[in-house]
Motif scaffolding. Structure first.
Motif, PDB file in Angstrom:
ATOM      1  N   GLU A   1      46.791  27.295  60.835  1.00 24.48           N
ATOM      2  CA  GLU A   1      47.948  26.580  61.385  1.00 24.48           C
ATOM      3  C   GLU A   1      47.516  25.675  62.534  1.00 24.48           C
ATOM      4  O   GLU A   1      47.975  24.540  62.664  1.00 24.48           O
ATOM      5  CB  GLU A   1      49.025  27.562  61.847  1.00 24.48           C
ATOM      6  N   ASP A   2      46.605  26.154  63.372  1.00 26.85           N
ATOM      7  CA  ASP A   2      46.095  25.346  64.479  1.00 26.85           C
ATOM      8  C   ASP A   2      45.373  24.107  63.946  1.00 26.85           C
ATOM      9  O   ASP A   2      45.532  23.010  64.483  1.00 26.85           O
ATOM     10  CB  ASP A   2      45.154  26.177  65.353  1.00 26.85           C
ATOM     11  N   LEU A   3      44.602  24.276  62.891  1.00 33.96           N
ATOM     12  CA  LEU A   3      43.897  23.146  62.285  1.00 33.96           C
ATOM     13  C   LEU A   3      44.882  22.134  61.706  1.00 33.96           C
ATOM     14  O   LEU A   3      44.706  20.924  61.865  1.00 33.96           O
ATOM     15  CB  LEU A   3      42.934  23.640  61.196  1.00 33.96           C
ATOM     16  N   ARG A   4      45.929  22.609  61.048  1.00 36.69           N
ATOM     17  CA  ARG A   4      46.964  21.696  60.519  1.00 36.69           C
ATOM     18  C   ARG A   4      47.622  20.922  61.655  1.00 36.69           C
ATOM     19  O   ARG A   4      47.842  19.719  61.553  1.00 36.69           O
ATOM     20  CB  ARG A   4      48.022  22.487  59.744  1.00 36.69           C
ATOM     21  N   GLU A   5      47.911  21.592  62.746  1.00 39.40           N
ATOM     22  CA  GLU A   5      48.558  20.932  63.889  1.00 39.40           C
ATOM     23  C   GLU A   5      47.624  19.902  64.516  1.00 39.40           C
ATOM     24  O   GLU A   5      48.049  18.808  64.888  1.00 39.40           O
ATOM     25  CB  GLU A   5      49.004  21.963  64.926  1.00 39.40           C
ATOM     26  N   PHE A   6      46.363  20.246  64.634  1.00 39.16           N
ATOM     27  CA  PHE A   6      45.382  19.298  65.168  1.00 39.16           C
ATOM     28  C   PHE A   6      45.280  18.063  64.274  1.00 39.16           C
ATOM     29  O   PHE A   6      45.288  16.928  64.753  1.00 39.16           O
ATOM     30  CB  PHE A   6      44.005  19.969  65.305  1.00 39.16           C
ATOM     31  N   THR A   7      45.187  18.277  62.969  1.00 40.74           N
ATOM     32  CA  THR A   7      45.090  17.170  62.016  1.00 40.74           C
ATOM     33  C   THR A   7      46.336  16.294  62.088  1.00 40.74           C
ATOM     34  O   THR A   7      46.250  15.062  62.059  1.00 40.74           O
ATOM     35  CB  THR A   7      44.894  17.727  60.585  1.00 40.74           C
ATOM     36  N   ARG A   8      47.496  16.918  62.190  1.00 42.04           N
ATOM     37  CA  ARG A   8      48.762  16.190  62.290  1.00 42.04           C
ATOM     38  C   ARG A   8      48.790  15.351  63.574  1.00 42.04           C
ATOM     39  O   ARG A   8      49.122  14.168  63.547  1.00 42.04           O
ATOM     40  CB  ARG A   8      49.937  17.178  62.271  1.00 42.04           C
ATOM     41  N   ALA A   9      48.404  15.931  64.686  1.00 45.20           N
ATOM     42  CA  ALA A   9      48.407  15.212  65.965  1.00 45.20           C
ATOM     43  C   ALA A   9      47.418  14.043  65.948  1.00 45.20           C
ATOM     44  O   ALA A   9      47.717  12.959  66.453  1.00 45.20           O
ATOM     45  CB  ALA A   9      48.085  16.173  67.110  1.00 45.20           C
TER      46      ALA A   9
END
Length: 189
Positions: free
Chosen positions: A147-155
């Motif tokens: 989830e942290d990786l998805r959020e980083f990619t999104r940001a």
């Protein structure tokens, strides 16, 4: 070599000697190079030798008493024409690869308006499709790292989209490519 565009873009602005070119490229790489690989002057000399052999640049040797000779590199007319074509060659790889995309942005004044639109709209579409994919992924809630990786990619994608919007506002900025070369480039692309 991935630094060819940066080497040529800097030589388009003015003649430079090797060490000076290395320093300018290092400053550019702070912005563009996401691999974290080290850069040294030995990495540019094979490209400079190849460009000289192809007639794209010329080298002037300046003798220095008690010091190694200083080589100054300068673009030729054939080199300028090659560079105009090279920088304006916008492919799907150019659009999908972050480094190639940002290397092109460092040469924005040499992109024709058509190439600017193609580069920016292509990258925008690529990022928006990635965001759409991320939104469609199931939130599993069990894997905080994922989830942290998805959020980083999104940001990161959203930040890059804001950056693209800035350049889109400047698509009509002056292009330093001569009109004859612009017409030739736009006819091919």
């Amino acid at each position: 070599m991935k630094y060819d565009l940066t080497i040529l873009c800097n030589l388009m602005k003015r003649p430079m000697y090797g060490y000076e070119l290395k320093k300018v490229i290092e400053r550019t790489l702070v912005t563009c190079d996401t691999t974290g690989t080290g850069f040294s002057s030995s990495m540019i000399y094979p490209s400079l030798a190849q460009f000289e052999q192809q007639g794209y640049i010329k080298k002037e040797v300046q003798l220095q008493a008690g010091k190694p000779n200083r080589n100054t590199y300068e673009m030729t007319e054939a080199g300028r024409q090659f560079f105009y074509d090279f920088v304006n060659d916008i492919t799907s790889k150019t659009v999908h690869d972050r480094e190639l995309f940002y290397y092109r942005l460092t040469c924005f004044e040499y992109l024709t308006e058509r190439s600017r639109k193609k580069l920016l709209s292509g990258r925008r579409k690529y990022l928006e499709e990635g965001l759409f994919y991320l939104q469609g992924e199931e939130e599993d809630g069990k894997d905080p790292c994922r989830e942290d990786l998805r959020e980083f990619t999104r940001a990161l994608a959203e930040l890059e989209l804001r950056h693209i919007a800035f350049f889109e506002d400047h698509i009509a900025a002056p292009c330093v490519v001569p009109i004859e070369a612009r017409n030739r480039i736009d006819a091919v692309s």
